[in-house]
Motif scaffolding. Structure first.
Motif, PDB file in Angstrom:
ATOM      1  N   ALA A  81       0.864  -1.181   0.000  1.00 41.97           N
ATOM      2  CA  ALA A  81       0.000   0.000   0.000  1.00 41.97           C
ATOM      3  C   ALA A  81       0.897   1.227   0.000  1.00 41.97           C
ATOM      4  CB  ALA A  81      -0.920   0.008   1.216  1.00 41.97           C
ATOM      5  N   VAL A  82       0.583   2.192  -0.833  1.00 37.35           N
ATOM      6  CA  VAL A  82       1.378   3.414  -0.929  1.00 37.35           C
ATOM      7  C   VAL A  82       0.484   4.604  -0.606  1.00 37.35           C
ATOM      8  CG1 VAL A  82       2.815   4.878  -2.390  1.00 37.35           C
ATOM      9  CG2 VAL A  82       2.853   2.383  -2.685  1.00 37.35           C
ATOM     10  N   LEU A  83       0.854   5.364   0.411  1.00 30.32           N
ATOM     11  CA  LEU A  83       0.115   6.551   0.797  1.00 30.32           C
ATOM     12  C   LEU A  83       0.809   7.773   0.217  1.00 30.32           C
ATOM     13  CD1 LEU A  83      -0.635   5.769   4.554  1.00 30.32           C
ATOM     14  CD2 LEU A  83      -1.885   5.048   2.518  1.00 30.32           C
ATOM     15  N   ASP A  84       0.059   8.583  -0.517  1.00 27.12           N
ATOM     16  CA  ASP A  84       0.600   9.785  -1.133  1.00 27.12           C
ATOM     17  C   ASP A  84       0.540  10.922  -0.120  1.00 27.12           C
ATOM     18  OD1 ASP A  84       1.504  11.677  -2.875  1.00 27.12           O
ATOM     19  OD2 ASP A  84      -0.333  11.813  -4.057  1.00 27.12           O
ATOM     20  N   LEU A  85       1.691  11.345   0.378  1.00 24.33           N
ATOM     21  CA  LEU A  85       1.769  12.397   1.386  1.00 24.33           C
ATOM     22  C   LEU A  85       2.017  13.750   0.726  1.00 24.33           C
ATOM     23  CD1 LEU A  85       4.060  10.557   3.968  1.00 24.33           C
ATOM     24  CD2 LEU A  85       1.553  10.594   3.895  1.00 24.33           C
TER      25      LEU A  85
ATOM     26  N   LEU B 173       4.494   7.145   1.728  1.00 25.45           N
ATOM     27  CA  LEU B 173       4.681   6.119   2.748  1.00 25.45           C
ATOM     28  C   LEU B 173       4.407   4.786   2.064  1.00 25.45           C
ATOM     29  CD1 LEU B 173       5.163   5.048   5.552  1.00 25.45           C
ATOM     30  CD2 LEU B 173       2.784   5.562   6.120  1.00 25.45           C
ATOM     31  N   ASP B 174       5.457   4.053   1.799  1.00 26.49           N
ATOM     32  CA  ASP B 174       5.388   2.812   1.028  1.00 26.49           C
ATOM     33  C   ASP B 174       5.433   1.633   1.998  1.00 26.49           C
ATOM     34  OD1 ASP B 174       5.533   0.782  -0.796  1.00 26.49           O
ATOM     35  OD2 ASP B 174       7.250   1.574  -1.900  1.00 26.49           O
ATOM     36  N   ILE B 175       4.313   0.936   2.128  1.00 25.02           N
ATOM     37  CA  ILE B 175       4.189  -0.185   3.068  1.00 25.02           C
ATOM     38  C   ILE B 175       4.185  -1.480   2.268  1.00 25.02           C
ATOM     39  CG2 ILE B 175       2.802  -1.218   4.901  1.00 25.02           C
ATOM     40  CD1 ILE B 175       1.558   1.544   5.358  1.00 25.02           C
ATOM     41  N   ARG B 176       5.152  -2.336   2.540  1.00 24.24           N
ATOM     42  CA  ARG B 176       5.274  -3.596   1.809  1.00 24.24           C
ATOM     43  C   ARG B 176       5.286  -4.775   2.781  1.00 24.24           C
ATOM     44  NH1 ARG B 176       9.365  -2.409  -3.285  1.00 24.24           N
ATOM     45  NH2 ARG B 176       8.802  -0.191  -3.573  1.00 24.24           N
ATOM     46  N   ALA B 177       4.527  -5.796   2.424  1.00 22.91           N
ATOM     47  CA  ALA B 177       4.442  -7.001   3.255  1.00 22.91           C
ATOM     48  C   ALA B 177       4.239  -8.208   2.351  1.00 22.91           C
ATOM     49  CB  ALA B 177       3.305  -6.882   4.264  1.00 22.91           C
ATOM     50  N   PRO B 178       5.299  -8.698   1.723  1.00 29.29           N
ATOM     51  CA  PRO B 178       5.180  -9.846   0.819  1.00 29.29           C
ATOM     52  C   PRO B 178       4.535 -11.041   1.517  1.00 29.29           C
ATOM     53  CG  PRO B 178       7.361  -8.861   0.670  1.00 29.29           C
ATOM     54  CD  PRO B 178       6.681  -8.220   1.839  1.00 29.29           C
ATOM     55  N   GLY B 179       3.559 -11.644   0.834  1.00 26.26           N
ATOM     56  CA  GLY B 179       2.880 -12.799   1.403  1.00 26.26           C
ATOM     57  C   GLY B 179       1.803 -12.474   2.402  1.00 26.26           C
ATOM     58  N   ALA B 180       1.458 -11.195   2.526  1.00 23.31           N
ATOM     59  CA  ALA B 180       0.413 -10.808   3.485  1.00 23.31           C
ATOM     60  C   ALA B 180      -0.922 -11.441   3.105  1.00 23.31           C
ATOM     61  CB  ALA B 180       0.282  -9.290   3.525  1.00 23.31           C
ATOM     62  N   SER B 181      -1.613 -11.936   4.107  1.00 27.36           N
ATOM     63  CA  SER B 181      -2.925 -12.555   3.892  1.00 27.36           C
ATOM     64  C   SER B 181      -3.671 -12.559   5.217  1.00 27.36           C
ATOM     65  CB  SER B 181      -2.774 -13.986   3.359  1.00 27.36           C
ATOM     66  OG  SER B 181      -2.228 -14.835   4.371  1.00 27.36           O
ATOM     67  N   ALA B 182      -4.879 -13.057   5.189  1.00 26.71           N
ATOM     68  CA  ALA B 182      -5.663 -13.123   6.418  1.00 26.71           C
ATOM     69  C   ALA B 182      -5.018 -14.028   7.453  1.00 26.71           C
ATOM     70  CB  ALA B 182      -7.081 -13.608   6.101  1.00 26.71           C
ATOM     71  N   ASP B 183      -4.195 -14.972   6.994  1.00 30.92           N
ATOM     72  CA  ASP B 183      -3.599 -15.943   7.908  1.00 30.92           C
ATOM     73  C   ASP B 183      -2.234 -15.517   8.439  1.00 30.92           C
ATOM     74  OD1 ASP B 183      -5.776 -17.675   7.615  1.00 30.92           O
ATOM     75  OD2 ASP B 183      -4.916 -18.534   5.790  1.00 30.92           O
ATOM     76  N   THR B 184      -1.535 -14.651   7.739  1.00 29.89           N
ATOM     77  CA  THR B 184      -0.204 -14.216   8.195  1.00 29.89           C
ATOM     78  C   THR B 184      -0.371 -12.960   9.046  1.00 29.89           C
ATOM     79  OG1 THR B 184       0.066 -12.971   6.130  1.00 29.89           O
ATOM     80  CG2 THR B 184       0.991 -15.197   6.216  1.00 29.89           C
TER      81      THR B 184
ATOM     82  N   ALA C  45       8.435   7.262   4.098  1.00 28.54           N
ATOM     83  CA  ALA C  45       9.408   6.206   4.386  1.00 28.54           C
ATOM     84  C   ALA C  45       8.965   4.940   3.669  1.00 28.54           C
ATOM     85  CB  ALA C  45       9.520   5.952   5.885  1.00 28.54           C
ATOM     86  N   ARG C  46       9.828   3.959   3.708  1.00 28.86           N
ATOM     87  CA  ARG C  46       9.478   2.630   3.191  1.00 28.86           C
ATOM     88  C   ARG C  46       9.525   1.637   4.341  1.00 28.86           C
ATOM     89  NH1 ARG C  46      12.064  -0.947  -1.843  1.00 28.86           N
ATOM     90  NH2 ARG C  46      11.550  -3.014  -0.940  1.00 28.86           N
ATOM     91  N   LEU C  47       8.444   0.901   4.491  1.00 29.98           N
ATOM     92  CA  LEU C  47       8.347  -0.126   5.526  1.00 29.98           C
ATOM     93  C   LEU C  47       8.295  -1.488   4.862  1.00 29.98           C
ATOM     94  CD1 LEU C  47       5.579   1.459   7.804  1.00 29.98           C
ATOM     95  CD2 LEU C  47       8.059   1.710   8.011  1.00 29.98           C
ATOM     96  N   ASP C  48       9.142  -2.393   5.314  1.00 25.38           N
ATOM     97  CA  ASP C  48       9.152  -3.767   4.811  1.00 25.38           C
ATOM     98  C   ASP C  48       8.872  -4.711   5.968  1.00 25.38           C
ATOM     99  OD1 ASP C  48      10.191  -3.861   1.820  1.00 25.38           O
ATOM    100  OD2 ASP C  48      11.331  -2.285   2.854  1.00 25.38           O
ATOM    101  N   PHE C  49       7.686  -5.321   5.937  1.00 25.00           N
ATOM    102  CA  PHE C  49       7.273  -6.250   6.988  1.00 25.00           C
ATOM    103  C   PHE C  49       7.603  -7.687   6.583  1.00 25.00           C
ATOM    104  CE2 PHE C  49       4.628  -2.643   8.030  1.00 25.00           C
ATOM    105  CZ  PHE C  49       4.452  -2.716   9.401  1.00 25.00           C
ATOM    106  N   THR C  50       7.981  -8.482   7.567  1.00 26.97           N
ATOM    107  CA  THR C  50       8.077  -9.928   7.413  1.00 26.97           C
ATOM    108  C   THR C  50       6.988 -10.551   8.267  1.00 26.97           C
ATOM    109  OG1 THR C  50      10.478  -9.841   7.071  1.00 26.97           O
ATOM    110  CG2 THR C  50       9.530 -11.971   7.693  1.00 26.97           C
ATOM    111  N   LEU C  51       6.073 -11.257   7.631  1.00 25.85           N
ATOM    112  CA  LEU C  51       4.907 -11.809   8.328  1.00 25.85           C
ATOM    113  C   LEU C  51       4.915 -13.330   8.283  1.00 25.85           C
ATOM    114  CD1 LEU C  51       2.110  -9.460   6.909  1.00 25.85           C
ATOM    115  CD2 LEU C  51       3.574  -9.090   8.908  1.00 25.85           C
TER     116      LEU C  51
END
Length: 226
Positions: free
Chosen positions: A73-77, A83-94, A121-127
């Motif tokens: 998801a990218v929020l245009d500020l 604000l670039d939010i990244r979470a590879p593999g994100a799902s209801a279960d992770t 900023a850029r956020l990289d989540f590991t889920l």
């Protein structure tokens, strides 16, 4: 308020209920939103829950974190910032966070810098689907706590006012609850207006707060026309 667990060093206990609420109480159906949403507060709650960040402290730029529901998801500020939010593999279960990077650097905290709201900023989540009992559990990982203007006691008087005639008296009761700090007693003082006098019912008007639950102690001043 599931995000309170971020303050207690147990962020996994915040991540699970946020995901559960977002995926079970909300849905693309006519009844897919709980309660009444006249002003959009519940819809906004879902948006924040899906993004993986939440403004838990009103009137501040503080954002606390949990697990995003979308892979990106990218929020245009304002000012051409994102604000670039990244979470590879994100799902209801992770639903559990196992790692977070802020602009490429490891970030083991459950809140984000205030500057991120304006500068982006850029956020990289590991889920993962299983809980991580070690990520962001240290004392420095908790969101900021604001204590300016804090009072150690919360006190009230009942009744708030009384009308007395000549020769009559009225009794006021003070209730107090200890909110924090080390003080165990609260001394009450009262000043009577012109034409009235005051006296404690029993000894000095002191309220003890040693009990775990708030207690009402009838040791407040009695007003009389003297």
């Amino acid at each position: 308020m599931p995000w309170a667990y971020n303050c207690f060093g147990e962020p996994r206990k915040a991540q699970e209920p946020v995901r559960r609420i977002a995926t079970t109480l909300f849905g693309p159906t006519p009844d897919g939103e709980p309660g009444n949403d006249d002003l959009g507060a519940q819809s906004a709650w879902y948006v924040w829950a899906a993004l993986g960040v939440y403004p838990a402290t009103p009137e501040t730029a503080d954002l606390t974190v949990h697990s995003p529901l979308f892979e990106r998801a990218v929020l245009d500020l304002p000012g051409s910032h994102d604000l670039d939010i990244r979470a590879p593999g994100a799902s209801a279960d992770t639903k559990y966070v196992h790692g977070l990077k802020l602009d490429g650097a490891t970030w083991n905290r459950t809140y984000l810098p205030r500057s991120m709201v304006s500068k982006g900023a850029r956020l990289d989540f590991t889920l993962e689907g299983n809980a991580d009992t070690t990520w962001a559990t240290g004392a420095k990982a908790a969101p900021p706590s604001y204590r300016e203007g804090e009072h150690p006691f919360l006190a009230s008087v009942s009744p708030s006012q009384a009308v007395v005639g000549r020769g009559e008296s009225a009794t006021f009761t003070v209730a107090a609850q200890r909110l924090g700090g080390e003080d165990r007693t609260l001394t009450v003082t009262a000043q009577a207006p012109a034409g009235l006098s005051r006296r404690p019912r029993r000894g000095a008007p002191t309220i003890s707060t040693r009990r775990a639950r708030p207690s009402i102690w009838p040791r407040s001043p009695t007003t009389s026309n003297g």
